[in-house]
Design a protein around this motif. Structure first.
Motif, PDB file in Angstrom:
ATOM      1  N   PHE A 191      55.899  86.649 122.544  1.00 56.76           N
ATOM      2  CA  PHE A 191      54.965  87.561 122.369  1.00 56.76           C
ATOM      3  C   PHE A 191      54.158  87.081 121.047  1.00 56.76           C
ATOM      4  O   PHE A 191      54.944  86.677 119.947  1.00 56.76           O
ATOM      5  CB  PHE A 191      55.501  88.939 122.093  1.00 56.76           C
ATOM      6  CG  PHE A 191      54.454  90.058 121.790  1.00 56.76           C
ATOM      7  CD1 PHE A 191      53.602  90.556 122.297  1.00 56.76           C
ATOM      8  CD2 PHE A 191      54.680  90.622 120.496  1.00 56.76           C
ATOM      9  CE1 PHE A 191      52.691  91.498 122.174  1.00 56.76           C
ATOM     10  CE2 PHE A 191      53.857  91.685 120.021  1.00 56.76           C
ATOM     11  CZ  PHE A 191      52.798  92.115 120.990  1.00 56.76           C
ATOM     12  N   ALA A 192      52.724  87.261 120.986  1.00 58.03           N
ATOM     13  CA  ALA A 192      52.156  86.420 119.831  1.00 58.03           C
ATOM     14  C   ALA A 192      52.408  87.154 118.635  1.00 58.03           C
ATOM     15  O   ALA A 192      51.824  86.850 117.442  1.00 58.03           O
ATOM     16  CB  ALA A 192      50.639  86.551 120.236  1.00 58.03           C
ATOM     17  N   GLY A 193      52.639  88.578 118.849  1.00 57.79           N
ATOM     18  CA  GLY A 193      52.941  89.248 117.392  1.00 57.79           C
ATOM     19  C   GLY A 193      54.428  89.412 116.836  1.00 57.79           C
ATOM     20  O   GLY A 193      55.175  88.625 117.351  1.00 57.79           O
TER      21      GLY A 193
ATOM     22  N   LEU B  13      56.102  93.998 119.103  1.00 54.58           N
ATOM     23  CA  LEU B  13      56.428  93.995 120.655  1.00 54.58           C
ATOM     24  C   LEU B  13      56.987  95.449 120.945  1.00 54.58           C
ATOM     25  O   LEU B  13      56.926  95.893 121.861  1.00 54.58           O
ATOM     26  CB  LEU B  13      57.152  92.997 120.824  1.00 54.58           C
ATOM     27  CG  LEU B  13      57.788  92.629 122.145  1.00 54.58           C
ATOM     28  CD1 LEU B  13      56.600  92.796 123.335  1.00 54.58           C
ATOM     29  CD2 LEU B  13      58.857  91.427 122.448  1.00 54.58           C
ATOM     30  N   VAL B  14      57.983  95.939 119.823  1.00 60.18           N
ATOM     31  CA  VAL B  14      58.429  97.271 120.083  1.00 60.18           C
ATOM     32  C   VAL B  14      57.381  98.348 120.435  1.00 60.18           C
ATOM     33  O   VAL B  14      57.437  99.073 121.313  1.00 60.18           O
ATOM     34  CB  VAL B  14      59.227  97.907 119.051  1.00 60.18           C
ATOM     35  CG1 VAL B  14      59.717  99.279 119.012  1.00 60.18           C
ATOM     36  CG2 VAL B  14      60.549  96.913 118.705  1.00 60.18           C
TER      37      VAL B  14
ATOM     38  N   PHE C 233      65.013  94.232 118.054  1.00 60.91           N
ATOM     39  CA  PHE C 233      64.188  93.169 118.286  1.00 60.91           C
ATOM     40  C   PHE C 233      64.085  92.129 117.198  1.00 60.91           C
ATOM     41  O   PHE C 233      63.833  91.146 117.403  1.00 60.91           O
ATOM     42  CB  PHE C 233      62.599  93.903 118.574  1.00 60.91           C
ATOM     43  CG  PHE C 233      62.302  94.394 119.892  1.00 60.91           C
ATOM     44  CD1 PHE C 233      63.275  95.440 120.414  1.00 60.91           C
ATOM     45  CD2 PHE C 233      61.379  93.935 120.734  1.00 60.91           C
ATOM     46  CE1 PHE C 233      63.029  96.075 121.834  1.00 60.91           C
ATOM     47  CE2 PHE C 233      61.189  94.372 122.053  1.00 60.91           C
ATOM     48  CZ  PHE C 233      61.928  95.723 122.345  1.00 60.91           C
ATOM     49  N   THR C 234      64.143  92.645 115.982  1.00 59.96           N
ATOM     50  CA  THR C 234      64.023  91.680 114.759  1.00 59.96           C
ATOM     51  C   THR C 234      65.194  90.960 114.837  1.00 59.96           C
ATOM     52  O   THR C 234      65.265  89.429 114.778  1.00 59.96           O
ATOM     53  CB  THR C 234      64.027  92.714 113.543  1.00 59.96           C
ATOM     54  OG1 THR C 234      62.730  93.152 113.597  1.00 59.96           O
ATOM     55  CG2 THR C 234      63.598  91.482 112.433  1.00 59.96           C
TER      56      THR C 234
ATOM     57  N   THR D 151      55.812  85.752 114.997  1.00 57.72           N
ATOM     58  CA  THR D 151      55.570  85.705 116.450  1.00 57.72           C
ATOM     59  C   THR D 151      57.075  86.105 117.023  1.00 57.72           C
ATOM     60  O   THR D 151      58.032  85.904 116.400  1.00 57.72           O
ATOM     61  CB  THR D 151      54.996  84.522 117.047  1.00 57.72           C
ATOM     62  OG1 THR D 151      56.016  83.626 117.202  1.00 57.72           O
ATOM     63  CG2 THR D 151      53.734  84.191 116.691  1.00 57.72           C
ATOM     64  N   THR D 152      57.135  86.468 118.427  1.00 54.94           N
ATOM     65  CA  THR D 152      58.510  86.839 118.849  1.00 54.94           C
ATOM     66  C   THR D 152      58.839  85.988 120.102  1.00 54.94           C
ATOM     67  O   THR D 152      57.932  85.635 120.730  1.00 54.94           O
ATOM     68  CB  THR D 152      58.390  88.180 119.291  1.00 54.94           C
ATOM     69  OG1 THR D 152      57.888  89.126 118.045  1.00 54.94           O
ATOM     70  CG2 THR D 152      59.546  89.005 119.754  1.00 54.94           C
ATOM     71  N   SER D 153      60.064  85.542 120.236  1.00 51.03           N
ATOM     72  CA  SER D 153      60.616  85.083 121.151  1.00 51.03           C
ATOM     73  C   SER D 153      61.999  85.413 121.492  1.00 51.03           C
ATOM     74  O   SER D 153      63.016  85.165 120.505  1.00 51.03           O
ATOM     75  CB  SER D 153      60.465  83.348 120.974  1.00 51.03           C
ATOM     76  OG  SER D 153      60.527  82.499 122.000  1.00 51.03           O
ATOM     77  N   ILE D 154      62.534  86.096 122.292  1.00 48.66           N
ATOM     78  CA  ILE D 154      63.587  86.695 122.725  1.00 48.66           C
ATOM     79  C   ILE D 154      64.202  86.474 123.848  1.00 48.66           C
ATOM     80  O   ILE D 154      63.645  86.711 125.009  1.00 48.66           O
ATOM     81  CB  ILE D 154      63.613  88.461 122.353  1.00 48.66           C
ATOM     82  CG1 ILE D 154      62.988  88.573 120.825  1.00 48.66           C
ATOM     83  CG2 ILE D 154      65.026  88.959 122.446  1.00 48.66           C
ATOM     84  CD1 ILE D 154      62.757  90.256 120.714  1.00 48.66           C
TER      85      ILE D 154
END
Ligand SMILES: C[S@@+](CC[C@H](N)C(=O)[O-])C[C@H]1O[C@@H](n2cnc3c(N)ncnc32)[C@H](O)[C@@H]1O
Length: 276
Positions: free
Chosen positions: A209-211, A216-217, A251-252, A262-265
């Motif tokens: 996700f770009a944010g 993303l939550v 998420f964090t 950015t987010t990568s999970i």
């Protein structure tokens, strides 16, 4: 087959939000998953609980003749729109219920895929029976199912969401039971598949996700049915901030992007392969 969301809570749950907003973070993994399925030109592929086509479109791009079936009319429309804008004429989407695929003929697909889709349908024994019925002898079913109590992202979102939601009606079978090997084996053997034709493997999907993770939550809170319901129930109990904080922390903590802009999970799932 179309059903009415006012009398079908399963349909209402998935039409409530807009799963496209979540699916946008799953496109890379959808494409990577499809690349492992050995799809050949002209193969007949059914994608059950297909959403807006995260796996159906890449399968069509590999030359398969693809039908996507989903209970949510908004996602069927989104899938058809995505296929059209990608210029694909070998994939189409229609409404249907994984527990009752009455519009589809016996033995009509080489490959039936269901990534985190059929697991959400009611009556799991009927789901297994229907997936087997529409697969041709010698064909395959590949399911991706979230795993109960798994520590990674989606299992934890669903667990947290359930903890804030009202208890399910009596007789409700948790979708997460599709992530338990013995349960899955019992369902497919009851549908006539020999046990040795069923195999399991752990696999991973990435949510990119770009944010930031809290952003993303925000997408899950606004657009993902199970989380939307949890926030509604939490708000009614004055616990909305508590739920938000719990999800933001999750998420964090699971984000693998250094710096967290950015987010990568990663999220672990059970990949089930059944040879019919
Ligand atoms: C988590 S989403 C996954 C969507 C898609 N497979 C993907 O990977 O992006 C779950 C999907 O299952 C669909 N679904 C839920 N219950 C269903 C049912 N009984 N029959 C068919 N689809 C169903 C929902 O509408 C939703 O599109």
């Amino acid at each position: 087959m179309t059903t009415d969301a006012s009398t079908n809570p399963n349909k209402a749950l998935w039409e409530k939000g807009d799963f496209t907003r979540i699916a946008e973070s799953m496109r890379d993994s959808g494409e990577a998953l499809v690349a492992t399925l050995g799809i050949t030109e002209g193969a007949k592929v059914l994608d059950v609980g297909c959403g807006d086509g995260t796996t159906a479109l890449p399968a069509a791009q590999l030359g398969a003749d693809v039908l996507g079936v989903d209970i949510a009319s908004n996602l069927v429309a989104a899938g058809n729109a995505r296929a059209q804008s990608a210029g694909l004429t070998n994939v189409r989407f229609q409404e249907g219920d994984a527990s009752d695929l009455r519009d589809l003929e016996d033995d009509s697909f080489d490959l039936v895929v269901s990534m985190f889709g059929a697991m959400f349908a009611p009556r799991p024994l009927d789901v297994a029976k229907e997936l087997v019925r529409v697969t041709r002898p010698g064909g395959r079913i590949v399911m991706g199912n979230w795993i109960p109590n798994d520590p990674t992202l989606v299992a934890q979102i669903l667990k947290t969401s359930a903890a804030y939601s009202p208890p399910p009606p009596e007789g409700f079978v948790s979708p997460m039971t599709w992530g338990v090997e013995d349960e899955v084996t019992a369902r497919f053997t009851a549908a006539g598949v020999p046990e040795e034709n069923i195999s399991f493997e752990l696999d991973t999907y990435m949510f990119n996700f770009a944010g930031t993770p809290p952003e993303l939550v925000g997408e899950f809170k606004a657009y993902y049915g199970p989380t939307m319901n949890a926030f509604e129930a939490a708000a009614a109990d004055g616990r909305e901030d508590e739920l938000l904080a719990e999800l933001e922390e999750l998420f964090t903590a699971q984000n693998t992007t250094p710096g967290g802009d950015t987010t990568s999970i990663p999220a672990t799932f059970m990949r089930v392969t059944v040879t019919v």
